[in-house]
Motif scaffolding. Structure first.
Motif, mmCIF file in Angstrom:
data_model
loop_
_atom_site.group_PDB
_atom_site.id
_atom_site.type_symbol
_atom_site.label_atom_id
_atom_site.label_comp_id
_atom_site.label_asym_id
_atom_site.label_seq_id
_atom_site.Cartn_x
_atom_site.Cartn_y
_atom_site.Cartn_z
ATOM 1 N N PHE A 126 41.461 36.430 41.804
ATOM 2 C CA PHE A 126 42.374 37.359 41.166
ATOM 3 C C PHE A 126 42.393 38.640 41.992
ATOM 4 C CE2 PHE A 126 40.533 34.775 37.680
ATOM 5 C CZ PHE A 126 41.694 34.143 37.263
ATOM 6 N N SER A 127 43.436 39.418 41.881
ATOM 7 C CA SER A 127 43.514 40.655 42.651
ATOM 8 C C SER A 127 42.407 41.618 42.222
ATOM 9 C CB SER A 127 44.876 41.320 42.464
ATOM 10 O OG SER A 127 44.988 41.863 41.163
ATOM 11 N N ASN A 128 42.011 42.486 43.136
ATOM 12 C CA ASN A 128 40.972 43.466 42.826
ATOM 13 C C ASN A 128 41.372 44.340 41.647
ATOM 14 O OD1 ASN A 128 39.249 42.585 44.857
ATOM 15 N ND2 ASN A 128 40.112 43.985 46.379
ATOM 16 N N ASP A 129 42.630 44.741 41.619
ATOM 17 C CA ASP A 129 43.115 45.598 40.540
ATOM 18 C C ASP A 129 43.024 44.873 39.196
ATOM 19 O OD1 ASP A 129 44.522 48.117 39.735
ATOM 20 O OD2 ASP A 129 46.067 46.696 39.127
ATOM 21 N N PHE A 130 43.426 43.618 39.187
ATOM 22 C CA PHE A 130 43.369 42.802 37.965
ATOM 23 C C PHE A 130 41.930 42.693 37.461
ATOM 24 C CE2 PHE A 130 43.306 38.709 35.701
ATOM 25 C CZ PHE A 130 44.427 38.824 34.882
ATOM 26 N N MET A 131 41.008 42.418 38.369
ATOM 27 C CA MET A 131 39.603 42.269 37.974
ATOM 28 C C MET A 131 39.009 43.592 37.515
ATOM 29 S SD MET A 131 38.049 39.416 40.620
ATOM 30 C CE MET A 131 38.345 40.349 42.138
ATOM 31 N N GLN A 132 39.408 44.683 38.147
ATOM 32 C CA GLN A 132 38.915 45.998 37.743
ATOM 33 C C GLN A 132 39.332 46.316 36.315
ATOM 34 O OE1 GLN A 132 36.887 48.208 39.203
ATOM 35 N NE2 GLN A 132 36.594 46.943 41.020
ATOM 36 N N HIS A 133 40.548 45.966 35.964
ATOM 37 C CA HIS A 133 41.031 46.235 34.603
ATOM 38 C C HIS A 133 40.281 45.391 33.572
ATOM 39 C CE1 HIS A 133 44.186 49.111 35.300
ATOM 40 N NE2 HIS A 133 44.755 48.356 36.229
ATOM 41 N N ILE A 134 39.985 44.148 33.908
ATOM 42 C CA ILE A 134 39.202 43.320 32.986
ATOM 43 C C ILE A 134 37.801 43.903 32.834
ATOM 44 C CG2 ILE A 134 38.141 41.053 32.644
ATOM 45 C CD1 ILE A 134 40.580 39.787 33.903
ATOM 46 N N LYS A 135 37.214 44.312 33.943
ATOM 47 C CA LYS A 135 35.883 44.934 33.889
ATOM 48 C C LYS A 135 35.895 46.199 33.037
ATOM 49 C CE LYS A 135 34.196 47.144 37.464
ATOM 50 N NZ LYS A 135 33.610 47.434 38.804
ATOM 51 N N GLN A 136 36.928 47.004 33.210
ATOM 52 C CA GLN A 136 37.027 48.240 32.436
ATOM 53 C C GLN A 136 37.194 47.935 30.949
ATOM 54 O OE1 GLN A 136 36.602 51.176 33.925
ATOM 55 N NE2 GLN A 136 36.780 52.328 32.020
ATOM 56 N N GLY A 137 37.978 46.899 30.632
ATOM 57 C CA GLY A 137 38.148 46.516 29.238
ATOM 58 C C GLY A 137 36.847 46.050 28.616
ATOM 59 N N LEU A 138 36.086 45.265 29.360
ATOM 60 C CA LEU A 138 34.787 44.799 28.859
ATOM 61 C C LEU A 138 33.820 45.966 28.725
ATOM 62 C CD1 LEU A 138 32.788 42.599 28.064
ATOM 63 C CD2 LEU A 138 32.395 42.153 30.505
ATOM 64 N N PHE A 139 33.833 46.850 29.703
ATOM 65 C CA PHE A 139 32.948 48.011 29.660
ATOM 66 C C PHE A 139 33.222 48.874 28.427
ATOM 67 C CE2 PHE A 139 32.189 52.498 30.667
ATOM 68 C CZ PHE A 139 30.840 52.465 30.952
ATOM 69 N N LYS A 140 34.487 49.149 28.148
ATOM 70 C CA LYS A 140 34.834 49.976 26.998
ATOM 71 C C LYS A 140 34.459 49.290 25.693
ATOM 72 C CE LYS A 140 38.644 52.505 29.196
ATOM 73 N NZ LYS A 140 40.116 52.729 29.220
#
Length: 235
Positions: free
Chosen positions: A209-223
């Motif tokens: 997956f794109s880096n941006d896509f994965m970053q957003h999933i990570k941020q969602g999980l983090f929050k």
């Protein structure tokens, strides 16, 4: 609260002693039937905020680590003809070795007084049996367990905010179907939240997956973790 990640379909490798079952000309070994494209890279990114992470890099066509020992699809059509001795090696040295590591980690966290959030990272094929799957991300959990239901509701909310994608609960599979998290719920009736994160492979290019896509999933999980664990370290 501890965050444990696992990735049961991280790769399509075969152990040296079992490479004979693979026909190099058979394209199946590079498809979703052999592993979950994109899942491992996403797992690696999410691991940056996890306390513990475990991945299984061997192909599910050899032995399926996300099925119970009694399941009829534990061995695929490529491995069902193996001898009883060969199957025992697969069960003891690969299947159980991996699953026991995850289970023992969760048990140790709980014994230390921690609640565990276990995210099992997967991807799914956009079309199965000529039917298009109607979601971008799926969150699989047991709706009778309040902790899992609440955590998944918050995670769904955060993912939609981050990505503006369609997120569905217990789709494209039921969270209570045979699987690793389902098994772990029988072992840990309290202080365990088990959720399978399923991401549509239509977003993956060249097995990632794109880096941006994965970053957003990570941020969602983090929050989402922050909601449940106020001392969550920053990213």
């Amino acid at each position: 609260m501890k965050l444990v990640l696992s990735c049961e379909h991280a790769g399509n490798a075969l152990p040296q002693q079992f490479k004979f079952i693979k026909d190099a000309k058979d394209p199946v070994w590079k498809t979703h039937r052999a592993y979950d494209p994109g899942a491992f890279k996403l797992f690696q990114e999410l691991s940056k905020i996890a306390d513990f992470s475990f991945d299984y890099k061997f192909s599910r066509l050899l032995i399926e680590p996300n099925r119970s020992l009694h399941h009829r699809n534990l061995f695929s059509e490529y491995s069902k003809s193996l001898t009883a001795e060969q199957k025992k090696i697969l069960i003891d040295s690969f299947y159980l070795k991996y699953r026991n590591e995850v289970e023992h980690c969760i048990a140790a966290c709980r014994e230390a007084g921690e609640e565990v959030v276990h995210i099992s990272v997967h991807s799914f094929t956009p079309v199965l049996d000529a039917v298009e799957r109607q979601t971008d991300i799926g969150l699989l959990y047991d709706p009778t367990r309040e902790g899992e239901k609440n955590f998944s509701r918050h995670l769904k909310h955060e993912l939609i905010k981050e990505l503006d994608v369609r997120v569905r609960s217990n789709y494209p599979y039921f969270g209570t179907a045979d699987g690793f998290t389902t098994y772990l719920r029988t072992k840990f009736t309290t202080k365990y939240i088990g959720v399978e994160l399923e991401v549509n492979q239509k977003f993956a290019k060249n097995n990632r997956f794109s880096n941006d896509f994965m970053q957003h999933i990570k941020q969602g999980l983090f929050k989402t973790m922050q909601r449940h664990y106020i001392n969550m370290p920053s990213i």
